[in-house]
Design a protein around this motif. Structure first.
Motif, PDB file in Angstrom:
ATOM      1  N   THR A  37       0.839  -1.198   0.000  1.00 22.22           N
ATOM      2  CA  THR A  37       0.000   0.000   0.000  1.00 22.22           C
ATOM      3  C   THR A  37       0.878   1.253   0.000  1.00 22.22           C
ATOM      4  O   THR A  37       2.097   1.151  -0.097  1.00 22.22           O
ATOM      5  CB  THR A  37      -0.989  -0.054   1.201  1.00 22.22           C
ATOM      6  OG1 THR A  37      -1.873   1.055   1.114  1.00 22.22           O
ATOM      7  CG2 THR A  37      -0.276  -0.039   2.549  1.00 22.22           C
ATOM      8  N   GLU A  39       1.127   5.799   1.113  1.00 21.21           N
ATOM      9  CA  GLU A  39       0.584   7.015   1.729  1.00 21.21           C
ATOM     10  C   GLU A  39       1.098   8.248   0.990  1.00 21.21           C
ATOM     11  O   GLU A  39       2.259   8.250   0.568  1.00 21.21           O
ATOM     12  CB  GLU A  39       0.996   7.089   3.199  1.00 21.21           C
ATOM     13  CG  GLU A  39       0.272   6.062   4.042  1.00 21.21           C
ATOM     14  CD  GLU A  39       0.082   6.502   5.491  1.00 21.21           C
ATOM     15  OE1 GLU A  39       0.720   7.484   5.913  1.00 21.21           O
ATOM     16  OE2 GLU A  39      -0.708   5.856   6.182  1.00 21.21           O
ATOM     17  N   THR A  43      -6.670   3.609   0.465  1.00 22.95           N
ATOM     18  CA  THR A  43      -8.107   3.284   0.520  1.00 22.95           C
ATOM     19  C   THR A  43      -8.788   4.328  -0.365  1.00 22.95           C
ATOM     20  O   THR A  43      -8.186   5.374  -0.667  1.00 22.95           O
ATOM     21  CB  THR A  43      -8.712   3.391   1.945  1.00 22.95           C
ATOM     22  OG1 THR A  43      -8.945   4.765   2.246  1.00 22.95           O
ATOM     23  CG2 THR A  43      -7.835   2.767   3.007  1.00 22.95           C
ATOM     24  N   HIS A  77      -6.607   5.316   6.423  1.00 16.64           N
ATOM     25  CA  HIS A  77      -5.805   4.213   5.887  1.00 16.64           C
ATOM     26  C   HIS A  77      -5.475   3.195   6.975  1.00 16.64           C
ATOM     27  O   HIS A  77      -5.586   1.984   6.780  1.00 16.64           O
ATOM     28  CB  HIS A  77      -4.518   4.802   5.280  1.00 16.64           C
ATOM     29  CG  HIS A  77      -3.597   3.806   4.657  1.00 16.64           C
ATOM     30  ND1 HIS A  77      -2.239   3.825   4.870  1.00 16.64           N
ATOM     31  CD2 HIS A  77      -3.822   2.771   3.825  1.00 16.64           C
ATOM     32  CE1 HIS A  77      -1.685   2.841   4.186  1.00 16.64           C
ATOM     33  NE2 HIS A  77      -2.616   2.184   3.546  1.00 16.64           N
TER      34      HIS A  77
END
Ligand code: TMP
Length: 209
Positions: A37, A39, A43, A77
């Protein structure tokens, strides 16, 4: 068993994406379930915040707003993706985390690091990465590589002195937390970089796996 949390940090053009793929592949080959994932993002809501924070706007988006947007994205997240994955025993491999807020908004933009620390203490008091790989290169080299990828986003448009401050802050954080950070020389040939990352991960799997 709870999973593990690995983050990858560095300024522009240090090879984060290539090495992130390498990390995921390395762990998966050892039978570890991986959640990859990033940042800001990871999501649907956090990706929407990412769009806002990285796009060019007609109106000013100041440093405090930038910090709050980063932590808004981070909170959702963590709640909807990172914590559930860790609880399910997966290893989360995340492209950037709160160290980036200290480096970019703290050192880069001049935001008070104590305020950033306060937000971090509120949003994730109990959760810091088990290991942070810092891909380090002088800004001039990284930015040359990043420029080849196309249009820079709002933050990538900053000048070299901004990225010198970002790099300095990352290295200072790594110095202060030598157990969590591994600093990787990203100017070395890719094969060497990945050999080093492989060594770090093998030790981590041995220690935490
Ligand atoms: P990247 O996915 O290419 O690394 O782009 C994300 C951009 O967001 C990058 O310029 C760094 C920036 N960023 C911050 O300024 N603060 C943060 O807390 C995070 C996570 C990213």
């Amino acid at each position: 068993m709870a999973g593990r949390f690995i983050t990858i940090e560095g300024s522009e053009g240090v090879g984060k994406s290539t090495n992130l793929a390498f990390v995921c592949d390395f762990l998966q080959r050892r039978g570890i379930e991986v959640e990859r994932t990033r940042e800001p993002g990871g999501t649907p809501i956090a990706e929407a915040i990412r769009e806002v924070v990285l796009a060019d706007h007609a109106e000013a988006l100041g440093p405090d707003t930038e910090v709050l947007l980063m932590f808004a994205a981070r909170a959702v997240h963590l709640a909807n993706r990172v914590r559930p994955a860790l609880a399910a025993g997966r290893w989360v491999v995340c492209d950037r985390f709160t160290d980036a807020t200290f480096a970019y908004q703290g050192a880069g933009r001049g935001v008070d690091p104590e305020w950033i620390q306060g937000l971090a203490d509120h949003v994730h008091p109990d959760l810091w990465p088990d290991c942070t790989l810092l891909l380090d290169a002088p800004p001039a080299i990284g930015r040359d590589r990043a420029a080849k990828r196309g249009e820079p986003d709002r933050i990538e448009q900053e000048d070299n002195t901004f990225f010198e401050r970002v790099r300095g802050a990352y290295l200072a954080r790594a110095d202060r937390e030598p157990r969590r950070f591994r600093v990787i020389d990203a100017t070395a040939p890719l094969e060497e970089v990945q050999q080093e990352i492989g060594g770090v991960l093998a030790a981590l799997v041995e220690r935490l796996g």
